[in-house]
Design a protein around this motif. Structure first.
Motif, PDB file in Angstrom:
ATOM      1  N   TYR A   1       0.801  -1.110  -0.050  1.00 19.46           N
ATOM      2  CA  TYR A   1      -0.069   0.056  -0.116  1.00 19.46           C
ATOM      3  C   TYR A   1       0.978   1.145  -0.064  1.00 19.46           C
ATOM      4  N   ILE A   2       0.462   2.217  -0.720  1.00 22.11           N
ATOM      5  CA  ILE A   2       1.428   3.449  -0.605  1.00 22.11           C
ATOM      6  C   ILE A   2       0.298   4.850  -0.163  1.00 22.11           C
ATOM      7  N   TYR A   3       0.633   5.717   0.867  1.00 20.65           N
ATOM      8  CA  TYR A   3       0.100   6.743   0.851  1.00 20.65           C
ATOM      9  C   TYR A   3       0.657   7.847   0.021  1.00 20.65           C
ATOM     10  N   TYR A   4      -0.185   8.490  -1.021  1.00 19.22           N
ATOM     11  CA  TYR A   4      -0.009   9.700  -1.674  1.00 19.22           C
ATOM     12  C   TYR A   4      -0.383  10.774  -1.071  1.00 19.22           C
ATOM     13  N   MET A   5       0.634  11.610  -0.513  1.00 17.03           N
ATOM     14  CA  MET A   5       0.555  12.410   0.474  1.00 17.03           C
ATOM     15  C   MET A   5       1.005  14.055  -0.117  1.00 17.03           C
ATOM     16  N   LEU A   6       0.122  15.331   0.691  1.00 14.56           N
ATOM     17  CA  LEU A   6       0.385  16.574   0.486  1.00 14.56           C
ATOM     18  C   LEU A   6       0.223  17.349   1.733  1.00 14.56           C
ATOM     19  N   PRO A   7       1.121  18.177   2.150  1.00 15.68           N
ATOM     20  CA  PRO A   7       0.810  19.088   3.405  1.00 15.68           C
ATOM     21  C   PRO A   7      -0.352  19.994   2.917  1.00 15.68           C
ATOM     22  N   THR A   8      -0.982  20.488   3.748  1.00 10.74           N
ATOM     23  CA  THR A   8      -2.007  21.445   3.605  1.00 10.74           C
ATOM     24  C   THR A   8      -1.565  22.980   4.025  1.00 10.74           C
ATOM     25  N   VAL A   9      -2.252  23.831   4.046  1.00 13.33           N
ATOM     26  CA  VAL A   9      -1.710  25.295   4.261  1.00 13.33           C
ATOM     27  C   VAL A   9      -1.737  25.302   5.976  1.00 13.33           C
ATOM     28  N   GLY A  10      -2.392  24.505   6.493  1.00 14.65           N
ATOM     29  CA  GLY A  10      -2.495  24.574   8.043  1.00 14.65           C
ATOM     30  C   GLY A  10      -1.636  23.665   8.639  1.00 14.65           C
TER      31      GLY A  10
ATOM     32  N   CYS B   1       3.421  14.106  -3.074  1.00 19.35           N
ATOM     33  CA  CYS B   1       3.004  14.706  -4.547  1.00 19.35           C
ATOM     34  C   CYS B   1       2.932  15.974  -4.611  1.00 19.35           C
ATOM     35  N   THR B   2       2.857  16.694  -5.806  1.00 18.74           N
ATOM     36  CA  THR B   2       2.841  18.013  -6.421  1.00 18.74           C
ATOM     37  C   THR B   2       1.517  18.290  -6.650  1.00 18.74           C
ATOM     38  N   ALA B   3       1.239  19.314  -6.376  1.00 17.65           N
ATOM     39  CA  ALA B   3      -0.506  19.555  -6.813  1.00 17.65           C
ATOM     40  C   ALA B   3      -0.557  20.580  -7.931  1.00 17.65           C
ATOM     41  N   TYR B   4      -1.379  20.163  -8.940  1.00 14.30           N
ATOM     42  CA  TYR B   4      -1.472  20.901 -10.093  1.00 14.30           C
ATOM     43  C   TYR B   4      -3.135  21.196 -10.556  1.00 14.30           C
ATOM     44  N   GLU B   5      -3.338  22.223 -11.154  1.00 18.71           N
ATOM     45  CA  GLU B   5      -4.671  22.120 -11.882  1.00 18.71           C
ATOM     46  C   GLU B   5      -4.872  21.352 -12.974  1.00 18.71           C
TER      47      GLU B   5
ATOM     48  N   LEU C   1      -1.707  26.775  -3.453  1.00 14.32           N
ATOM     49  CA  LEU C   1      -2.149  26.219  -2.065  1.00 14.32           C
ATOM     50  C   LEU C   1      -1.097  25.273  -1.827  1.00 14.32           C
ATOM     51  N   ASP C   2      -0.177  24.656  -2.664  1.00 20.24           N
ATOM     52  CA  ASP C   2       0.523  23.609  -2.259  1.00 20.24           C
ATOM     53  C   ASP C   2       1.957  24.354  -1.712  1.00 20.24           C
ATOM     54  N   THR C   3       1.926  24.421  -0.481  1.00 23.81           N
ATOM     55  CA  THR C   3       3.055  25.198  -0.001  1.00 23.81           C
ATOM     56  C   THR C   3       4.506  24.615  -0.098  1.00 23.81           C
ATOM     57  N   ARG C   4       4.526  23.489  -0.110  1.00 24.70           N
ATOM     58  CA  ARG C   4       5.453  22.439  -0.235  1.00 24.70           C
ATOM     59  C   ARG C   4       6.289  22.707  -1.692  1.00 24.70           C
ATOM     60  N   ALA C   5       5.321  22.503  -2.620  1.00 25.43           N
ATOM     61  CA  ALA C   5       5.835  22.820  -4.056  1.00 25.43           C
ATOM     62  C   ALA C   5       6.265  24.353  -4.351  1.00 25.43           C
ATOM     63  N   LEU C   6       5.503  25.089  -3.600  1.00 24.32           N
ATOM     64  CA  LEU C   6       5.947  26.566  -3.764  1.00 24.32           C
ATOM     65  C   LEU C   6       7.129  26.943  -3.273  1.00 24.32           C
ATOM     66  N   PHE C   7       7.545  26.537  -1.984  1.00 25.00           N
ATOM     67  CA  PHE C   7       8.707  26.858  -1.333  1.00 25.00           C
ATOM     68  C   PHE C   7       9.916  26.204  -2.326  1.00 25.00           C
TER      69      PHE C   7
ATOM     70  N   ALA D   1      16.769  24.106   2.853  1.00 23.54           N
ATOM     71  CA  ALA D   1      15.502  24.379   3.822  1.00 23.54           C
ATOM     72  C   ALA D   1      14.421  23.524   3.422  1.00 23.54           C
ATOM     73  N   ASP D   2      14.435  23.393   2.147  1.00 26.06           N
ATOM     74  CA  ASP D   2      13.382  22.715   1.498  1.00 26.06           C
ATOM     75  C   ASP D   2      13.314  20.989   1.930  1.00 26.06           C
ATOM     76  N   LEU D   3      14.641  20.522   2.402  1.00 29.54           N
ATOM     77  CA  LEU D   3      14.754  19.140   2.764  1.00 29.54           C
ATOM     78  C   LEU D   3      14.175  19.183   4.370  1.00 29.54           C
ATOM     79  N   THR D   4      14.513  20.260   5.056  1.00 25.56           N
ATOM     80  CA  THR D   4      14.543  20.594   6.484  1.00 25.56           C
ATOM     81  C   THR D   4      13.001  20.501   6.670  1.00 25.56           C
TER      82      THR D   4
END
Length: 478
Positions: free
Chosen positions: A51-60, A132-136, A150-156, A244-247
């Motif tokens: 099984y695999i979790y496909y994950m993204l961090p949220t704004v919060g 994951c990276t979020a796209y339109e 709103l994908d703060t990980r990809a944005l940073f 910093a992105d890895l941290t």
């Protein structure tokens, strides 16, 4: 419109990145290279992952995911995972009943996996996770295929890459996430007005916890370096600094580990900024440095230049001035909850409350505790690490670009005079909107949603009748 109002080079570069409608297609093409597909498939088979979790961090600063049987990994590399758009805004409904971030009718976004982030969960090797990276979605006309703001990980990650391209510098950071553990066996007894910090007996009480946390963290790639007991149930465990992105990504992983260990041991693990009055709050100091990386991969820390005495270089002074100048405007990110500001109000607990800097003193916003490191002390443990680094990076670039002067340690320069740091969430919302540079530097689609979330939180708090009010007023007014 002035350059300040558009966020300088930082804002212009992010707007260009977010206007690229080929981003999804390029990511998808990279995912489907035969060597990429083969490598991921081999890892899945080697570890027996089912099984695999496909994950993204949220704004919060939470994490959302879908679980998919691992055998479908090639399909997911191509199509990604579809989420309702409001997943990135924590599926939060406002007091008026509106689902923040677009409502029930909001479009889905597509999260494309990043194969290099694949990791097997050490507590259950049949389960893996992948960011994951979020796209339109490509079918959405003009905006289709673009990175979702709103994908703060990809944005940073994108912002940091652009910063390095413009300045030749790389931001590295190490975090100090404090957190509070409670449950059977964690109780502490100490003398009145005596701190339980550093005592080995208190570390011993936490031994089952820290052994599991450190072990799991090491298996997930965190280079754990030290830890200590700080206050009742409060433990800080640190890993080595890095880009910093890895941290920031490791902070997300660390939270997941701590919650898992709490489940296994029947404990509670909280990153709440201020659980108790009279006790230390849970901070998350950001230790920052800037590195010039040569073509051959060698790197030089430009925050120090070899002197023995505590000092910073002229370039570091500009970076410090930028961070301090924008401290009021970024406080909504660094202290993002109502509870965050209780940490600053509780006197004598080592939480800074001003926009100042100094050499090895704990009462300032930026502390130079050793050569080559700027310790930004305002963020708390509930912080979204991608957002905090994004705002610090924008502030640093402004300081470098404008050659801002922070003054001498313990003193304010002209550019920093009169700065007031917010001490409530309501004040932080006002300061956030008033910072023209940061409002221009960070995508409007993100700041608009973030303000909406925080206004709703502040309104809920202001409208709540508390036990304190009953104790103060129920019998007090004849």
């Amino acid at each position: 419109m002035s350059d300040l109002k558009t966020g300088g080079r930082f804002g212009a570069a992010l707007r260009e990145i977010l206007a690229d409608d080929t981003a999804f297609a390029r990511h998808q093409e990279a995912n489907l290279r035969p060597e990429t597909v083969a490598a991921l498939g081999a890892k899945i088979r080697e570890h027996g992952v089912k099984y695999i979790y496909y994950m993204l961090p949220t704004v919060g600063s939470r994490t959302v995911a879908k679980v998919v049987p691992a055998k479908h990994f090639e399909r997911n590399l191509k199509k990604g995972i579809a989420f309702h758009r409001t997943a990135l805004t924590d599926l939060q409904t406002s007091r008026e009943g509106e689902l923040i971030g677009g409502g029930v009718a909001a479009h889905e976004f597509w999260g494309l996996p990043e194969p290099e982030t694949f990791d097997v969960l050490p507590w259950d090797p049949e389960v893996a996770r992948i960011f994951c990276t979020a796209y339109e979605p490509p079918h959405l006309g003009e905006v289709g295929g673009r990175l979702l703001p709103l994908d703060t990980r990809a944005l940073f990650k994108a912002a940091h890459a652009g910063f390095t391209e413009r300045t030749g510098l790389e931001l590295r950071s190490g975090l100090e996430p404090e957190m509070t553990w409670s449950g059977p066996g964690t109780e502490v007894i100490s003398k009145e007005d005596q701190s339980p910090a550093y005592q080995v007996e208190n570390l011993e009480k936490m031994r089952p916890m820290y052994k599991k946390v450190i072990s799991y963290a090491q298996e997930l790639g965190l280079d754990m370096i030290e830890g200590d007991y700080e206050d009742d149930g409060q433990v800080e465990l640190n890993w080595n600094y890095d880009r910093a992105d890895l941290t920031a990504e490791r902070m997300t992983t660390y939270r997941q580990i701590c919650k898992q260990v709490a489940r296994e041991l029947g404990l509670q693990a909280s990153f709440m900024p201020k659980p108790y009055n009279g006790k230390m709050g849970n901070g998350c100091h950001h230790n920052l440095s800037l590195w010039r990386v040569a073509d051959d991969g060698t790197a030089e820390n430009v925050i120090e230049d070899g002197r023995v005495e505590l000092h910073v270089t002229e370039l570091a002074r500009h970076a410090i001035a930028g961070m301090l100048l924008h401290t009021p405007g970024s406080m909504l990110v660094m202290g993002s909850t109502v509870n965050s500001y209780k940490r600053y109000w509780d006197a004598g607990q080592f939480a800074p409350s001003g926009a100042d800097w100094g050499l090895d003193t704990r009462g300032v916003a930026i502390r130079i505790s050793s050569n080559g490191r700027m310790e930004y002390r305002l963020p708390d443990a509930s912080v979204n690490p991608y957002l905090s680094h994004l705002y610090l990076l924008a502030s640093i670039e402004h300081g470098l670009e404008a050659k801002l002067d922070p003054g001498e340690p313990g003193e304010h320069s002209e550019v920093l005079s009169g700065i007031v740091v917010p001490n409530t969430l309501g004040m932080a919302i006002e300061a956030f909107e008033a910072d023209e540079y940061l409002m221009g530097a960070i995508p409007e689609a993100l700041t608009k949603i973030f303000i909406q979330l925080k206004r709703d939180e502040w309104a809920r708090y202001c409208g709540l009748i508390t036990q304190w009010e009953f104790d103060q007023y129920w019998e007090a007014i004849p």
